[in-house]
Write a protein that holds these residues in place. Structure first.
Motif, PDB file in Angstrom:
ATOM      1  N   ALA A  67     -18.719  33.630  61.449  1.00  0.00           N
ATOM      2  CA  ALA A  67     -18.538  32.200  61.294  1.00  0.00           C
ATOM      3  C   ALA A  67     -17.102  32.785  61.218  1.00  0.00           C
ATOM      4  O   ALA A  67     -16.347  33.851  61.695  1.00  0.00           O
ATOM      5  CB  ALA A  67     -19.053  32.383  59.267  1.00  0.00           C
ATOM      6  N   TYR A  68     -16.223  32.050  60.650  1.00  0.00           N
ATOM      7  CA  TYR A  68     -14.652  32.429  60.607  1.00  0.00           C
ATOM      8  C   TYR A  68     -14.188  32.094  58.711  1.00  0.00           C
ATOM      9  O   TYR A  68     -15.071  31.151  57.884  1.00  0.00           O
ATOM     10  CB  TYR A  68     -13.499  31.748  60.843  1.00  0.00           C
ATOM     11  N   ASN A  69     -14.065  33.228  58.188  1.00  0.00           N
ATOM     12  CA  ASN A  69     -13.795  33.480  56.755  1.00  0.00           C
ATOM     13  C   ASN A  69     -12.463  33.028  56.868  1.00  0.00           C
ATOM     14  O   ASN A  69     -11.559  33.845  57.490  1.00  0.00           O
ATOM     15  CB  ASN A  69     -13.989  34.794  56.763  1.00  0.00           C
ATOM     16  N   ILE A  70     -11.322  32.595  55.465  1.00  0.00           N
ATOM     17  CA  ILE A  70     -10.440  32.105  55.916  1.00  0.00           C
ATOM     18  C   ILE A  70      -9.545  32.545  54.365  1.00  0.00           C
ATOM     19  O   ILE A  70     -10.433  32.704  53.193  1.00  0.00           O
ATOM     20  CB  ILE A  70      -9.764  30.782  55.701  1.00  0.00           C
ATOM     21  N   ILE A 104     -16.861  27.292  58.679  1.00  0.00           N
ATOM     22  CA  ILE A 104     -15.995  28.981  58.294  1.00  0.00           C
ATOM     23  C   ILE A 104     -16.547  28.578  56.846  1.00  0.00           C
ATOM     24  O   ILE A 104     -16.514  27.734  56.124  1.00  0.00           O
ATOM     25  CB  ILE A 104     -14.710  27.767  58.486  1.00  0.00           C
ATOM     26  N   GLU A 105     -15.867  29.768  56.220  1.00  0.00           N
ATOM     27  CA  GLU A 105     -15.865  30.273  54.812  1.00  0.00           C
ATOM     28  C   GLU A 105     -14.671  30.677  54.210  1.00  0.00           C
ATOM     29  O   GLU A 105     -14.116  31.146  54.747  1.00  0.00           O
ATOM     30  CB  GLU A 105     -16.701  30.867  54.689  1.00  0.00           C
ATOM     31  N   ALA A 106     -14.992  30.322  52.973  1.00  0.00           N
ATOM     32  CA  ALA A 106     -14.024  30.945  51.694  1.00  0.00           C
ATOM     33  C   ALA A 106     -14.214  32.022  50.446  1.00  0.00           C
ATOM     34  O   ALA A 106     -15.316  31.494  49.771  1.00  0.00           O
ATOM     35  CB  ALA A 106     -12.772  29.835  51.749  1.00  0.00           C
ATOM     36  N   GLY A 107     -13.790  32.775  50.161  1.00  0.00           N
ATOM     37  CA  GLY A 107     -14.431  33.277  49.678  1.00  0.00           C
ATOM     38  C   GLY A 107     -13.360  33.626  48.075  1.00  0.00           C
ATOM     39  O   GLY A 107     -12.519  33.868  48.843  1.00  0.00           O
ATOM     40  N   THR A 108     -13.667  33.391  47.425  1.00  0.00           N
ATOM     41  CA  THR A 108     -12.504  33.418  46.147  1.00  0.00           C
ATOM     42  C   THR A 108     -12.857  34.412  44.498  1.00  0.00           C
ATOM     43  O   THR A 108     -14.264  33.876  43.943  1.00  0.00           O
ATOM     44  CB  THR A 108     -11.612  32.819  45.787  1.00  0.00           C
ATOM     45  N   ASP A 109     -12.067  34.991  43.917  1.00  0.00           N
ATOM     46  CA  ASP A 109     -12.805  35.672  42.971  1.00  0.00           C
ATOM     47  C   ASP A 109     -13.220  34.273  41.273  1.00  0.00           C
ATOM     48  O   ASP A 109     -12.712  33.634  41.999  1.00  0.00           O
ATOM     49  CB  ASP A 109     -11.851  36.253  42.143  1.00  0.00           C
ATOM     50  N   ASP A 138      -6.970  47.046  42.958  1.00  0.00           N
ATOM     51  CA  ASP A 138      -7.602  47.597  41.882  1.00  0.00           C
ATOM     52  C   ASP A 138      -8.710  47.766  41.551  1.00  0.00           C
ATOM     53  O   ASP A 138      -9.289  47.379  40.307  1.00  0.00           O
ATOM     54  CB  ASP A 138      -6.872  45.675  40.099  1.00  0.00           C
ATOM     55  N   GLY A 139     -10.173  47.382  42.406  1.00  0.00           N
ATOM     56  CA  GLY A 139     -11.223  47.284  42.544  1.00  0.00           C
ATOM     57  C   GLY A 139     -12.239  46.151  43.110  1.00  0.00           C
ATOM     58  O   GLY A 139     -11.492  46.021  44.047  1.00  0.00           O
ATOM     59  N   TRP A 140     -13.405  46.106  42.748  1.00  0.00           N
ATOM     60  CA  TRP A 140     -14.252  45.656  42.898  1.00  0.00           C
ATOM     61  C   TRP A 140     -14.686  44.216  42.836  1.00  0.00           C
ATOM     62  O   TRP A 140     -13.649  44.157  41.470  1.00  0.00           O
ATOM     63  CB  TRP A 140     -16.089  46.147  43.311  1.00  0.00           C
ATOM     64  N   HIS A 141     -14.379  42.825  43.234  1.00  0.00           N
ATOM     65  CA  HIS A 141     -14.492  41.528  42.438  1.00  0.00           C
ATOM     66  C   HIS A 141     -15.608  40.569  43.299  1.00  0.00           C
ATOM     67  O   HIS A 141     -16.038  40.366  44.512  1.00  0.00           O
ATOM     68  CB  HIS A 141     -13.662  41.283  42.962  1.00  0.00           C
ATOM     69  N   ASP A 142     -16.231  39.634  42.082  1.00  0.00           N
ATOM     70  CA  ASP A 142     -17.057  39.073  42.287  1.00  0.00           C
ATOM     71  C   ASP A 142     -16.762  37.772  42.845  1.00  0.00           C
ATOM     72  O   ASP A 142     -15.805  37.779  42.359  1.00  0.00           O
ATOM     73  CB  ASP A 142     -18.297  38.605  41.095  1.00  0.00           C
ATOM     74  N   MET A 143     -17.459  37.481  43.846  1.00  0.00           N
ATOM     75  CA  MET A 143     -16.548  36.778  44.959  1.00  0.00           C
ATOM     76  C   MET A 143     -17.909  34.922  45.128  1.00  0.00           C
ATOM     77  O   MET A 143     -18.295  34.944  45.012  1.00  0.00           O
ATOM     78  CB  MET A 143     -16.209  36.719  46.479  1.00  0.00           C
ATOM     79  N   VAL A 144     -16.909  33.872  44.453  1.00  0.00           N
ATOM     80  CA  VAL A 144     -17.879  32.641  44.543  1.00  0.00           C
ATOM     81  C   VAL A 144     -17.244  32.279  46.498  1.00  0.00           C
ATOM     82  O   VAL A 144     -16.458  32.286  46.857  1.00  0.00           O
ATOM     83  CB  VAL A 144     -16.802  31.538  43.874  1.00  0.00           C
ATOM     84  N   ALA A 145     -18.728  31.863  46.645  1.00  0.00           N
ATOM     85  CA  ALA A 145     -18.766  32.090  48.460  1.00  0.00           C
ATOM     86  C   ALA A 145     -18.649  30.090  48.744  1.00  0.00           C
ATOM     87  O   ALA A 145     -19.424  29.633  47.701  1.00  0.00           O
ATOM     88  CB  ALA A 145     -19.582  32.269  48.823  1.00  0.00           C
ATOM     89  N   TYR A 146     -17.881  29.767  49.928  1.00  0.00           N
ATOM     90  CA  TYR A 146     -17.896  28.122  49.854  1.00  0.00           C
ATOM     91  C   TYR A 146     -17.706  28.186  51.331  1.00  0.00           C
ATOM     92  O   TYR A 146     -17.928  28.884  52.193  1.00  0.00           O
ATOM     93  CB  TYR A 146     -16.195  27.832  49.404  1.00  0.00           C
ATOM     94  N   SER A 147     -17.838  26.987  51.880  1.00  0.00           N
ATOM     95  CA  SER A 147     -18.419  27.093  53.230  1.00  0.00           C
ATOM     96  C   SER A 147     -18.291  25.032  53.988  1.00  0.00           C
ATOM     97  O   SER A 147     -18.804  24.474  52.570  1.00  0.00           O
ATOM     98  CB  SER A 147     -19.959  27.365  53.827  1.00  0.00           C
ATOM     99  N   LEU A 148     -17.437  25.395  54.347  1.00  0.00           N
ATOM    100  CA  LEU A 148     -17.498  23.564  55.338  1.00  0.00           C
ATOM    101  C   LEU A 148     -18.125  24.353  56.817  1.00  0.00           C
ATOM    102  O   LEU A 148     -17.648  25.463  57.318  1.00  0.00           O
ATOM    103  CB  LEU A 148     -15.824  23.637  55.724  1.00  0.00           C
TER     104      LEU A 148
END
Ligand SMILES: CC(C)(COP(=O)(O)OP(=O)(O)OC[C@H]1O[C@@H](n2cnc3c(N)ncnc32)[C@H](O)[C@@H]1OP(=O)(O)O)[C@@H](O)C(=O)NCCC(=O)NCCS
Length: 154
Positions: A67-70, A104-109, A138-148
């Motif tokens: 998959a592609y992560n954007i 296609i997926e995207a993750g954001t804080d 600044d360290g590790w982050h929890d991400m919300v995952a999205y896909s199209l």
């Protein structure tokens, strides 16, 4: 009048500036870089206002599981006017048109509500939270995952 949003390749000089700033932000300047990665400039009325990027992620050892992560970043002055929504949709259309990936997926804080809303307006579906998924300076982050998905495009 409505602004025209477009994507274009980086010029060679722009590429080196972008490389330096992007990788500094990750706090891994000396780490090996991903090979399968791309970037484009986001323009508003033919003026550069930011960039979009993509890289491969694999959910299995074969090409079909790729998959592609954007990702995206806009200048502060360009935010909040819908450009991020249009640019991310355009990048997804470009990747579906030029590659065979289905996802296609995207993750954001989890705190980045503007990007979450922007992805939803671009047609992405929220899938859940990935705990401690991304490491930055600044360290590790929890991400919300999205896909199209390719099948979502109509
Ligand atoms: C995130 C980003 C790409 C979004 O692009 P944008 O052009 O600013 O976003 P849009 O204008 O298309 O949409 C933003 C939406 O979020 C909403 N929003 C903005 N701030 C918000 C907040 N704090 N809480 C809830 N919603 C918010 C806006 O109201 C808008 O929704 P609406 O059209 O329904 O009103 C851009 O702001 C940016 O570059 N930010 C800095 C870099 C970044 O965070 N990149 C993503 C990293 S994963």
């Amino acid at each position: 009048m409505t602004a025209v949003v477009s994507l274009r390749p980086f010029a060679p000089a722009e590429q080196s500036v972008e490389e330096a700033s992007v990788w500094d932000d990750w706090g891994v300047r000396d780490a090996p870089k991903l090979a399968d990665i791309g970037r484009m400039v986001v323009e508003e009325d033919a003026v550069a206002v930011g960039s979009v990027s993509w890289h491969s992620v694999y959910y299995g050892p074969n090409l079909g599981s790729r998959a592609y992560n954007i990702g995206i970043g806009l200048a502060e002055s360009a935010r909040g006017r819908g450009i991020g929504t249009v640019a991310q949709r355009m990048l997804a259309e470009h990747l579906f048109a030029t590659t065979s990936v289905l996802r296609i997926e995207a993750g954001t804080d989890v705190e980045n509500l503007a990007e979450q809303r922007s992805l939803e307006k671009a047609g992405f579906t929220r899938e859940g939270v990935l705990r401690s998924a991304q490491f930055r300076a600044d360290g590790w982050h929890d991400m919300v995952a999205y896909s199209l998905l390719r099948s979502d495009m109509s």
